[in-house]
Design an enzyme around this catalytic site. Sequence first.
Site, PDB file in Angstrom:
ATOM      1  N   PHE A  26       0.811  -1.219   0.000  1.00  0.00           N
ATOM      2  CA  PHE A  26       0.000   0.000   0.000  1.00  0.00           C
ATOM      3  C   PHE A  26       0.842   1.266   0.000  1.00  0.00           C
ATOM      4  O   PHE A  26       0.593   2.189  -0.756  1.00  0.00           O
ATOM      5  CB  PHE A  26      -0.940  -0.005   1.226  1.00  0.00           C
ATOM      6  N   GLN A  49      -2.532  -9.150   8.088  1.00  0.00           N
ATOM      7  CA  GLN A  49      -3.420  -8.069   7.649  1.00  0.00           C
ATOM      8  C   GLN A  49      -3.806  -8.267   6.185  1.00  0.00           C
ATOM      9  O   GLN A  49      -4.607  -7.529   5.643  1.00  0.00           O
ATOM     10  CB  GLN A  49      -2.714  -6.713   7.808  1.00  0.00           C
ATOM     11  N   HIS A  69      -7.981  -8.638   8.548  1.00  0.00           N
ATOM     12  CA  HIS A  69      -8.763  -7.806   7.625  1.00  0.00           C
ATOM     13  C   HIS A  69      -9.617  -8.637   6.674  1.00  0.00           C
ATOM     14  O   HIS A  69     -10.073  -8.132   5.652  1.00  0.00           O
ATOM     15  CB  HIS A  69      -7.829  -6.857   6.859  1.00  0.00           C
ATOM     16  N   CYS A  78     -23.830 -12.412   0.648  1.00  0.00           N
ATOM     17  CA  CYS A  78     -24.919 -11.530   0.217  1.00  0.00           C
ATOM     18  C   CYS A  78     -25.345 -10.666   1.403  1.00  0.00           C
ATOM     19  O   CYS A  78     -25.608 -11.194   2.491  1.00  0.00           O
ATOM     20  CB  CYS A  78     -26.096 -12.373  -0.279  1.00  0.00           C
ATOM     21  N   CYS A  80     -29.413 -11.771   2.157  1.00  0.00           N
ATOM     22  CA  CYS A  80     -29.824 -13.066   2.735  1.00  0.00           C
ATOM     23  C   CYS A  80     -28.676 -13.775   3.447  1.00  0.00           C
ATOM     24  O   CYS A  80     -28.877 -14.806   4.076  1.00  0.00           O
ATOM     25  CB  CYS A  80     -30.411 -13.980   1.656  1.00  0.00           C
ATOM     26  N   CYS A  96     -26.537 -11.730  -5.746  1.00  0.00           N
ATOM     27  CA  CYS A  96     -26.793 -13.039  -5.155  1.00  0.00           C
ATOM     28  C   CYS A  96     -27.707 -13.864  -6.068  1.00  0.00           C
ATOM     29  O   CYS A  96     -28.772 -13.386  -6.468  1.00  0.00           O
ATOM     30  CB  CYS A  96     -27.465 -12.842  -3.794  1.00  0.00           C
ATOM     31  N   CYS A 146     -31.296 -14.291  -4.015  1.00  0.00           N
ATOM     32  CA  CYS A 146     -32.256 -13.217  -3.693  1.00  0.00           C
ATOM     33  C   CYS A 146     -31.998 -11.924  -4.462  1.00  0.00           C
ATOM     34  O   CYS A 146     -32.760 -10.973  -4.323  1.00  0.00           O
ATOM     35  CB  CYS A 146     -32.250 -12.947  -2.188  1.00  0.00           C
TER      36      CYS A 146
END
Length: 251
Positions: free
Chosen positions: A35, A105, A123, A131, A134, A152, A155
């Site tokens: 990072f 991490q 993390h 989802c 649901c 999903c 749903c």
Amino acid sequence: MDTAIDLLSSWMNDARSAVFFGGAGVSTASGIPDFRSAAGLYVTAAGNGREPEYLLSHECLIAEPAEFFTFHRTHLVHPEAKPNRAHLALARLEDSGHLAAVVTQNIDGLHQAAGSRTVHELHGSVERNHCVQCGRAIDLADIPDEPVIPVCPDCGGMVRPDVVLYGEGLDEQVIDASIRAIQQADVLIVGGTSLNVYPAAGLIRYYRGHRLVLINLTETPADKGADLVIHSPIDEVLDTVVQRNCDTTPR
Ligand code: OAD
């Protein structure tokens, strides 16, 4: 550096409950950028008026999901990445009874791919998704490239990665398990992390022993309190550790 690695090898040979605490620098040799280095995501992916921290936030997921998922898939999902010598060395150290746990991490799943069994993912992991409507769990491999915002199959709700975003809390069970492992560690190796992000970085304070090892390319805030500091590539160092003096016969 040779003397330092010899010392670390002998500490690891004696170790029965060592813990490795790591970050993005562990996976750079696998082709995944970290990072905060010059080639890191916060430098290379900055721009376009949006900070990477925002694009990795809960706020962005809710307000601009298409932006979130585009950034996530482009920069955080690396299906082609393979474990490097650091991951493989840590798996061997666990197999041979020297290392009790990896606390990471990272969200790339490469420790498990290398064979590590006790991995506390502070993390989360891009491999796991669910989802939001649901709760159905969905593996990364089962999420198609389109639509950009994963849906999903049951749903139609949004499917999000099980990663901790900025603005979200860490899983308490994972924190507790990490703290326990670190408190019981005879050696604590901290590597490939700038130790900039809390609460994760604060967990190393739970270590009570006198074999705190820092392996990082650059200086970290914990260097001055460490018993051994090695500023070299972690894949090279850990590979040498398992080749030299350390009995890694599987138990
Ligand atoms: P950073 O990018 O902050 O730090 C990576 C460190 O690894 C740097 O200090 C590098 O010098 C070092 N490094 C890079 N390659 C190395 C190598 N081959 N050998 C040894 N050292 C190397 O990454 P993290 O500390 O992991 O959080 O960042 C912590 C958190 O910040 C991440 O988990 C992520 C990010 O925001 C979330 O997304 C929640």
